[in-house]
Design an enzyme around this catalytic site. Structure first.
Site, PDB file in Angstrom:
ATOM      1  N   ASP A   1      18.271 -23.901   4.294  1.00  0.00           N
ATOM      2  CA  ASP A   1      18.224 -22.415   4.453  1.00  0.00           C
ATOM      3  C   ASP A   1      19.309 -21.613   4.931  1.00  0.00           C
ATOM      4  OD1 ASP A   1      17.279 -19.955   3.813  1.00  0.00           O
ATOM      5  OD2 ASP A   1      15.092 -20.352   4.378  1.00  0.00           O
TER       6      ASP A   1
HETATM    7  C1  NOJ Z   1      16.765 -17.107   3.914  1.00  0.00           C
HETATM    8  C2  NOJ Z   1      15.382 -17.312   3.287  1.00  0.00           C
HETATM    9  O1  NOJ Z   1      14.667 -17.974   4.118  1.00  0.00           O
HETATM   10  C3  NOJ Z   1      15.332 -17.817   1.838  1.00  0.00           C
HETATM   11  O2  NOJ Z   1      14.034 -17.935   1.285  1.00  0.00           O
HETATM   12  C4  NOJ Z   1      16.583 -17.274   0.958  1.00  0.00           C
HETATM   13  O3  NOJ Z   1      16.468 -17.987  -0.183  1.00  0.00           O
HETATM   14  C5  NOJ Z   1      17.737 -17.453   1.782  1.00  0.00           C
HETATM   15  N1  NOJ Z   1      17.659 -16.702   3.233  1.00  0.00           N
HETATM   16  C6  NOJ Z   1      18.982 -16.830   1.010  1.00  0.00           C
HETATM   17  O4  NOJ Z   1      18.786 -15.521   0.899  1.00  0.00           O
END
Ligand code: NOJ
Length: 710
Positions: free
Chosen positions: A264
């Protein structure tokens, strides 16, 4: 390309190219006037043309024409390796569907699949190859803003939706021109963050992880999703992003996942804050060793891994393996032969918001709404005098969070929609929450629609809350309206299960509309005026008080349960200031007609291994409208070697019933439905008694039992 060609390509790549391949660049870095605005070590990044050409993946989106140029640039690098463009396409690309929590209330995975298919077509034609969806985290606490992205609190239903979403995004395969590679997230158990606080920690037994939390990720993997995103949280005290047990033992070895694992956002760097890595180099090494292929936005693979490998050459095969997994995905998508495959601005123009996509958005919005209360006020009659009020009445954005490419102006507003549905509308001139004016208008009208809840900005990532009640201004309005005897329909627009206990006694009807998406206005008006019927049922329990959270129907038995017939007992598990039960339970939802359940029947009283059991229940439409009833079947193992939940959803079906019509809902119970994970991590059934329950929601259930004998 065949595998030999991929191997040759890998051999030709320099170490710099390999490190760029496992790195992700943001789409904005390709814009001429780009100003970096990153968190963490990415702040230091120097974006030059070499990096632009060699970055393995790109996050974000630009106009389709720009995406074409961008891909041409990427594929002009030394080894002509195309980039993979990724975006959060969560509940639609430009045509926005209800938020996943709303869509889940349809209990219709086929519909979920169709919405994902449409999202894939629009996104792929616009230059996107992969989506960070579905988010399949099981959530038991609505304080967490991200509950809007989930399908709720039930493992069985979440798994069904996970499967449908992956199949929808990927269509006939990621090699097709209209498919997106699906990235399931957040692996694992991100929905269990303590206190519902975003980015917080998690802790649970392995039995709980296996029995409840992992099912939906597993379902997505079994459905063939090509990517998995690691979670921000820890699992058994090790951050998911460097958790070898999770990413290697379970995901790769046990489940056979052969796709790409991505972190993430910045979660590799967070291994330092988590206190399991001293610096970026150690963080990168740990993530690589656990099985992470792509670093999203920390930069540690790009900046620090090379040095680590120079010091420790045993890491080189792991980097090569990660690069190969990424190359394979690109190859599977046909991007080596045709880097811009699928990107077609002209097609995107035709597909986006086309009639078929809008029709599905409308259908999905209708099916997502849940009628929580109705004291003979809904549906409204054509020509009815309606006052519209409340903090959400003038909100133009009813798309819901995570809808970057959506535009609220693509649909009509709530007020326009009520007008076109035939309401004789009374609209406050000063303010939608001006008590004096609203009460004056309400006196002249037959009903007030009080649009309340929470603005879009209070939901989704980084929006955890401790107060889930309606806004003070809405409650004050509601009290004033009640005092003067006006009829009120509460229209709740929200991304979570709010606490409605103050409001519920003051109104005549409650319609939970979530955030319905592009067709929000029309869909709400259709349901209020009866052109469509609310038939959804909750997939998350609605608490009476925030203090009850986490709250969910499939809880473990306790040693001192509170019995319904002995509510006055003191030394039992209960609160002194609030009932244990939710305000609205999992599975609950009314409609404009009514149903009667009878004749729960089992085909046998005893079953043996590999046999199935047929369970049936009769459902009759006792009202005056045709409708679709979602019938639910639960199981409970009342005694075994480990404590089991009081009930678990194990089947559901929808029955279309005309007024007066009666049909049988049939469920087939297999051995699989009786299984659980024991403390030796073995999935099995224990012989003995099982209770079967069927009914309209998780509380109003008919019961019978059978014995499983070996
Ligand atoms: C952080 C988020 O937790 C995740 O769900 C998301 O896909 C990513 N950012 C990319 O935007």
């Amino acid at each position: 390309m065949i595998q030999r060609e991929l191997d040759e390509l890998l051999n030709r790549m320099t170490q710099e190219e390999k490190l760029a391949q496992v790195f992700q660049l943001a789409a904005c870095c390709y814009e001429d006037d780009f100003e970096p605005d990153f968190t963490g070590p990415m702040r230091e990044i120097e974006v030059n043309d070499t990096l632009r050409k060699t970055a393995g993946t790109v996050i974000g989106a630009l106009e389709p024409e720009e995406m074409l140029k961008l891909q041409k640039l990427c594929a002009s690098g030394p080894n002509r390796i195309p980039a993979l463009f990724m975006l959060d396409v969560i509940h639609g690309f430009r045509t926005i569907f209800p938020i996943p929590l709303g869509l889940a209330c349809s209990w219709d995975p086929e519909l979920m699949g169709r919405t994902c298919r449409i999202a894939a077509k629009e996104a792929r034609a616009s230059g996107i190859h992969a989506t960070f969806a579905p988010m399949v985290d099981l959530v038991r606490d609505s304080r967490w803003g991200r509950v809007m992205e989930s399908t709720g609190e039930d493992p069985y239903l979440n798994a069904e939706f996970a499967k449908a979403a992956v199949k929808g995004f990927q269509g006939r395969g990621v090699g097709e021109k209209d498919s997106l590679a699906s990235c399931v997230k957040h692996f694992a158990a991100y929905g269990a963050v303590e206190s519902g606080r975003e980015y917080n920690t998690t802790d649970m037994s392995r039995g709980m992880l296996r029995d409840v939390y992992l099912d939906s990720y597993r379902a997505a993997v079994d459905a063939g999703c090509r990517l998995v995103m690691t979670a921000f949280n820890i699992v058994e005290r090790v951050p998911a992003t460097c958790n070898k047990w999770l990413l290697d033992t379970v995901l790769r070895k046990e489940w056979g996942f052969d796709g790409v694992v991505i972190t993430d956002w910045n979660s590799m760097n967070e291994l330092i804050a988590h206190s399991v890595a001293e610096d970026g180099g150690e963080a990168a090494q740990k993530a690589l060793e656990a099985g992470v292929d792509i670093d999203m936005m920390s930069g540690h693979y790009l900046f620090d891994l090379g040095r680590r490998i120079e010091e420790n050459s045993s890491l080189q095969p792991l980097l090569d393996q990660a690069v190969m997994r990424i190359l394979k995905l690109k190859n599977e998508m046909g991007l080596f032969e045709e880097p811009t495959r699928g990107t077609d601005p002209e097609l995107a123009g035709r597909l986006i918001l086309c009639e078929e996509h809008r029709a599905t958005a409308l259908e999905a919005a209708h099916k997502s709404m849940v009628l929580l209360k109705n004291e003979k006020v809904l549906p409204l009659k054509a020509g009815c005098k309606v006052t519209i009020a409340g903090t959400m009445a003038g909100q133009r954005n009813l798309l819901g969070g995570w809808s970057f490419m959506g535009n609220p102006e693509d649909g009509i507003s709530l007020i326009e929609a009520l007008g076109s549905a035939g309401a004789d509308l009374f609209i406050p001139e000063s303010d939608f929450t001006d008590i004096e004016e609203v009460c004056r208008l309400a006196e002249k009208s037959e009903v007030t629609v009080l649009a309340c809840g929470e603005p879009v900005e209070e939901t989704a990532e980084a929006n955890s809350k401790t107060c889930l009640r309606l806004k003070d201004r809405d409650l004050a309005l509601l009290r004033a309206l009640k005092k003067q005897g006006s009829k009120v329909v509460l229209l709740v627009l929200a991304g979570r299960a709010l606490v409605l206990s103050d409001a519920e006694p003051l109104c005549d009807a409650v319609l939970q509309a979530w955030f319905p998406g592009t067709e929000a206005g029309r869909a709400i008006a259709d349901v209020l005026f009866g052109a469509a019927q609310p038939e959804g049922k909750l997939t998350i329990s609605f608490p009476r008080e925030e203090g009850q959270l986490p709250l969910y129907y499939n809880s473990f038995r306790t040693g001192r349960p509170q019995l319904p017939e002995k509510k006055e007992e003191i030394y039992v598990s209960h609160y002194i200031d609030c009932p244990n039960e939710p305000l609205y339970p999992f599975g609950f939802g009314l409609s404009y007609t009514s149903y009667a359940y009878s004749d729960l029947k089992l085909s046998a009283k005893k079953v043996h291994p590999e046999e199935t059991l047929r369970v049936s229940v009769k459902v009759k439409n006792t009202g005056e409208r045709a409708g679709r009833e979602i019938v639910q079947m639960y199981l409970c193992d009342p005694c075994g070697s480990v404590v089991r939940p009081v009930k678990q959803l194990r089947g559901y079906t929808s029955l279309e019933l005309c007024p007066g019509e009666e049909k049988e809902a049939v469920f087939i119970i297999t051995e699989e439905d009786l299984m659980f994970w024991d403390n030796e991590e073995c999935r099995r059934v224990e012989p003995g008694r099982f209770i079967v329950m069927a009914g309209p929601d998780s509380e109003r259930l008919m019961k019978d039992e059978f014995v499983y004998a070996v």
